[in-house]
Design an enzyme around this catalytic site. Sequence first.
Site, PDB file in Angstrom:
ATOM      1  N   TYR A 142      -3.170  17.527   0.494  1.00 43.33           N
ATOM      2  CA  TYR A 142      -3.367  16.960   1.955  1.00 43.33           C
ATOM      3  C   TYR A 142      -4.339  17.407   2.609  1.00 43.33           C
ATOM      4  O   TYR A 142      -4.831  16.495   3.521  1.00 43.33           O
ATOM      5  CB  TYR A 142      -1.772  17.696   2.953  1.00 43.33           C
ATOM      6  CG  TYR A 142      -0.701  16.937   2.329  1.00 43.33           C
ATOM      7  CD1 TYR A 142       0.105  17.316   1.171  1.00 43.33           C
ATOM      8  CD2 TYR A 142      -0.334  15.569   2.784  1.00 43.33           C
ATOM      9  CE1 TYR A 142       1.278  16.540   0.711  1.00 43.33           C
ATOM     10  CE2 TYR A 142       0.745  14.949   2.349  1.00 43.33           C
ATOM     11  CZ  TYR A 142       1.663  15.449   1.417  1.00 43.33           C
ATOM     12  OH  TYR A 142       2.591  14.810   1.066  1.00 43.33           O
ATOM     13  N   ARG A 197      -6.634  14.644   1.684  1.00 46.00           N
ATOM     14  CA  ARG A 197      -6.158  13.158   2.200  1.00 46.00           C
ATOM     15  C   ARG A 197      -6.649  13.277   3.977  1.00 46.00           C
ATOM     16  O   ARG A 197      -7.020  12.431   4.321  1.00 46.00           O
ATOM     17  CB  ARG A 197      -4.529  13.132   1.939  1.00 46.00           C
ATOM     18  CG  ARG A 197      -4.266  13.011   0.416  1.00 46.00           C
ATOM     19  CD  ARG A 197      -2.805  12.496   0.375  1.00 46.00           C
ATOM     20  NE  ARG A 197      -2.269  11.400   1.183  1.00 46.00           N
ATOM     21  CZ  ARG A 197      -1.230  11.234   1.435  1.00 46.00           C
ATOM     22  NH1 ARG A 197      -0.214  12.193   0.946  1.00 46.00           N
ATOM     23  NH2 ARG A 197      -0.594  10.428   2.272  1.00 46.00           N
ATOM     24  N   GLN A 238       4.945   3.244   7.982  1.00 41.03           N
ATOM     25  CA  GLN A 238       5.265   4.482   6.840  1.00 41.03           C
ATOM     26  C   GLN A 238       3.920   5.343   6.700  1.00 41.03           C
ATOM     27  O   GLN A 238       4.066   6.301   5.856  1.00 41.03           O
ATOM     28  CB  GLN A 238       5.639   3.605   5.419  1.00 41.03           C
ATOM     29  CG  GLN A 238       6.691   2.840   5.424  1.00 41.03           C
ATOM     30  CD  GLN A 238       6.887   1.925   4.141  1.00 41.03           C
ATOM     31  OE1 GLN A 238       7.629   2.513   3.187  1.00 41.03           O
ATOM     32  NE2 GLN A 238       6.433   0.997   4.107  1.00 41.03           N
ATOM     33  N   VAL A 253       1.091   7.686   7.430  1.00 47.15           N
ATOM     34  CA  VAL A 253       1.039   8.973   7.900  1.00 47.15           C
ATOM     35  C   VAL A 253      -0.518   9.347   8.491  1.00 47.15           C
ATOM     36  O   VAL A 253      -0.840  10.501   8.791  1.00 47.15           O
ATOM     37  CB  VAL A 253       1.330  10.238   7.280  1.00 47.15           C
ATOM     38  CG1 VAL A 253       2.914  10.102   6.655  1.00 47.15           C
ATOM     39  CG2 VAL A 253       0.623  10.329   5.744  1.00 47.15           C
ATOM     40  N   HIS A 291       7.431   8.301   8.287  1.00 45.55           N
ATOM     41  CA  HIS A 291       7.196   9.326   7.336  1.00 45.55           C
ATOM     42  C   HIS A 291       6.480  10.290   7.768  1.00 45.55           C
ATOM     43  O   HIS A 291       5.891  11.276   7.129  1.00 45.55           O
ATOM     44  CB  HIS A 291       6.565   8.513   6.153  1.00 45.55           C
ATOM     45  CG  HIS A 291       7.303   7.937   5.435  1.00 45.55           C
ATOM     46  ND1 HIS A 291       6.956   6.819   4.338  1.00 45.55           N
ATOM     47  CD2 HIS A 291       8.895   7.470   5.444  1.00 45.55           C
ATOM     48  CE1 HIS A 291       7.992   6.263   3.897  1.00 45.55           C
ATOM     49  NE2 HIS A 291       8.944   6.650   4.608  1.00 45.55           N
ATOM     50  N   CYS A 333       2.406  30.442   9.204  1.00 44.66           N
ATOM     51  CA  CYS A 333       3.018  30.016  10.627  1.00 44.66           C
ATOM     52  C   CYS A 333       2.771  31.091  11.629  1.00 44.66           C
ATOM     53  O   CYS A 333       3.257  32.468  11.266  1.00 44.66           O
ATOM     54  CB  CYS A 333       4.628  29.982  10.487  1.00 44.66           C
ATOM     55  SG  CYS A 333       5.334  29.732  12.187  1.00 44.66           S
ATOM     56  N   GLY A 337       1.517  -5.113   3.949  1.00 43.23           N
ATOM     57  CA  GLY A 337       0.940  -3.901   3.362  1.00 43.23           C
ATOM     58  C   GLY A 337       1.589  -2.837   2.810  1.00 43.23           C
ATOM     59  O   GLY A 337       1.452  -1.644   2.628  1.00 43.23           O
ATOM     60  N   SER A 374       4.721  -2.090  -0.555  1.00 39.63           N
ATOM     61  CA  SER A 374       5.107  -2.381  -1.896  1.00 39.63           C
ATOM     62  C   SER A 374       6.709  -2.835  -1.854  1.00 39.63           C
ATOM     63  O   SER A 374       7.403  -3.071  -2.728  1.00 39.63           O
ATOM     64  CB  SER A 374       4.859  -1.545  -2.846  1.00 39.63           C
ATOM     65  OG  SER A 374       5.488  -0.352  -2.655  1.00 39.63           O
ATOM     66  N   PRO A 420      -1.702  -9.113  -0.376  1.00 38.60           N
ATOM     67  CA  PRO A 420      -1.964  -9.823  -1.469  1.00 38.60           C
ATOM     68  C   PRO A 420      -1.205 -10.104  -2.772  1.00 38.60           C
ATOM     69  O   PRO A 420      -1.352 -10.969  -3.447  1.00 38.60           O
ATOM     70  CB  PRO A 420      -3.452  -9.242  -1.750  1.00 38.60           C
ATOM     71  CG  PRO A 420      -3.104  -7.870  -1.273  1.00 38.60           C
ATOM     72  CD  PRO A 420      -2.159  -7.710  -0.062  1.00 38.60           C
TER      73      PRO A 420
HETATM   74  N1  APR Z   1      -3.871  -6.059   2.986  1.00 40.33           N
HETATM   75  C1  APR Z   1      -2.260  -5.651   2.653  1.00 40.33           C
HETATM   76  N2  APR Z   1      -1.832  -5.168   1.716  1.00 40.33           N
HETATM   77  C2  APR Z   1      -2.235  -4.664   0.825  1.00 40.33           C
HETATM   78  C3  APR Z   1      -3.922  -4.392   0.920  1.00 40.33           C
HETATM   79  C4  APR Z   1      -4.350  -5.084   1.919  1.00 40.33           C
HETATM   80  N3  APR Z   1      -5.760  -5.033   2.196  1.00 40.33           N
HETATM   81  N4  APR Z   1      -4.303  -3.754  -0.180  1.00 40.33           N
HETATM   82  C5  APR Z   1      -3.002  -3.309  -0.791  1.00 40.33           C
HETATM   83  N5  APR Z   1      -2.102  -3.951  -0.469  1.00 40.33           N
HETATM   84  C6  APR Z   1      -0.436  -3.950  -0.613  1.00 40.33           C
HETATM   85  C7  APR Z   1      -0.489  -3.486  -2.308  1.00 40.33           C
HETATM   86  O1  APR Z   1      -0.265  -4.835  -2.875  1.00 40.33           O
HETATM   87  C8  APR Z   1       0.949  -2.897  -2.106  1.00 40.33           C
HETATM   88  O2  APR Z   1       2.054  -3.934  -2.344  1.00 40.33           O
HETATM   89  O3  APR Z   1      -0.100  -2.663  -0.050  1.00 40.33           O
HETATM   90  C9  APR Z   1       1.049  -2.066  -0.900  1.00 40.33           C
HETATM   91  C10 APR Z   1       0.934  -0.623  -0.765  1.00 40.33           C
HETATM   92  O4  APR Z   1       2.063  -0.196  -1.337  1.00 40.33           O
HETATM   93  P1  APR Z   1       1.981   1.287  -1.794  1.00 40.33           P
HETATM   94  O5  APR Z   1       0.904   1.975  -2.256  1.00 40.33           O
HETATM   95  O6  APR Z   1       3.365   1.611  -2.399  1.00 40.33           O
HETATM   96  O7  APR Z   1       2.257   1.899  -0.181  1.00 40.33           O
HETATM   97  P2  APR Z   1       3.616   2.005   0.650  1.00 40.33           P
HETATM   98  O8  APR Z   1       4.413   0.734   0.481  1.00 40.33           O
HETATM   99  O9  APR Z   1       3.293   2.210   2.162  1.00 40.33           O
HETATM  100  O10 APR Z   1       4.408   3.274   0.136  1.00 40.33           O
HETATM  101  C11 APR Z   1       5.541   3.494   0.762  1.00 40.33           C
HETATM  102  O11 APR Z   1       6.002   5.476  -0.691  1.00 40.33           O
HETATM  103  O12 APR Z   1       4.537   6.935  -1.543  1.00 40.33           O
HETATM  104  C12 APR Z   1       5.371   6.811  -0.620  1.00 40.33           C
HETATM  105  O13 APR Z   1       6.006   7.762   1.621  1.00 40.33           O
HETATM  106  C13 APR Z   1       4.919   7.091   0.799  1.00 40.33           C
HETATM  107  O14 APR Z   1       5.014   5.777   2.645  1.00 40.33           O
HETATM  108  C14 APR Z   1       4.806   5.828   1.450  1.00 40.33           C
HETATM  109  C15 APR Z   1       5.767   4.932   0.741  1.00 40.33           C
END
Ligand code: APR
Length: 246
Positions: free
Chosen positions: A68, A71, A102, A104, A120, A148, A188, A190, A215
């Site tokens: 973290y 990150r 979602q 952070v 989150h 802490c 953005g 998944s 995309p």
């Molecule tokens: N613009 C829009 N979407 C994009 C771009 C972009 N420039 N680049 C990538 N993506 C899309 C990818 O195609 C994918 O569908 O953003 C999505 C990212 O998906 P994840 O990496 O799964 O992120 P997220 O959906 O936020 O994950 C949800 O999962 O890991 C846990 O708690 C964590 O909050 C997170 C949650």
Amino acid sequence: AVAIPAALVARLRAARRVAVLSGAGISAESGVPTFRDAQTGLWARYRPEDLATPAAFARDPQLVWDWYAWRRERVAQAQPNPGHRALVALEGRVAAFTLITQNVDGLHRRAGSRRVIELHGDITRSVCSVERCEVGAWDDTGERPPRCPACGAPLRPDVVWFGEALPRAALAAAQAAAESCEVFLCVGTSTVVYPAAELPFAAQRSGACVVEVNPDATPLSSSADFRLPGPAGTVLPALLAALDAT
Ligand code: APR
């Protein structure tokens, strides 16, 4: 340029209540890696699912804390991008606007978004891992994780780990916004991690027009009313430009 359907512009212009769900994809163009991208460099051999869990923290708190910290460093160097800024502009044009994220990374707040629900948590905040004591600053003795100041337990990032409950009030507010909005933008993400991934489907069941900005295809793509395939940093400004065009 990205073609924005006129029907979508009309729906958005007429909407009083708009909700947005954002995921890691909106921060990708700020240089913050998404979860499903291959982890880069030092952390390439780890999967978020293996580190962002209570079990991983119990097993190796220093490893999780260091991940973290890495990150947090990436986030500190990141800047909001045109996609974040377009959502700030949209908030200014809509009577009742709710941004549910979602992410952070705090980039929506840094861009100037006001009504932000962080489902989150926030990677820059740390909390006590045992008593959840309110933690402000702590003395950096170099120990990782730091302790802490109130009870001496290891600190942890104030984020929701896999298997943990989301903050109840935030989730309730997000669900209420999804179920009462007229247009729901899903940007953005998944759309595979629940309960956040349920929000666009709940919005559609409540009669909202659901728009996906991504995309790539996701489990939402086949049922979204509009799909704007492209990066948020290009699509969202184009959507705002279409909205502002006379
Ligand atoms: N613009 C829009 N979407 C994009 C771009 C972009 N420039 N680049 C990538 N993506 C899309 C990818 O195609 C994918 O569908 O953003 C999505 C990212 O998906 P994840 O990496 O799964 O992120 P997220 O959906 O936020 O994950 C949800 O999962 O890991 C846990 O708690 C964590 O909050 C997170 C949650």
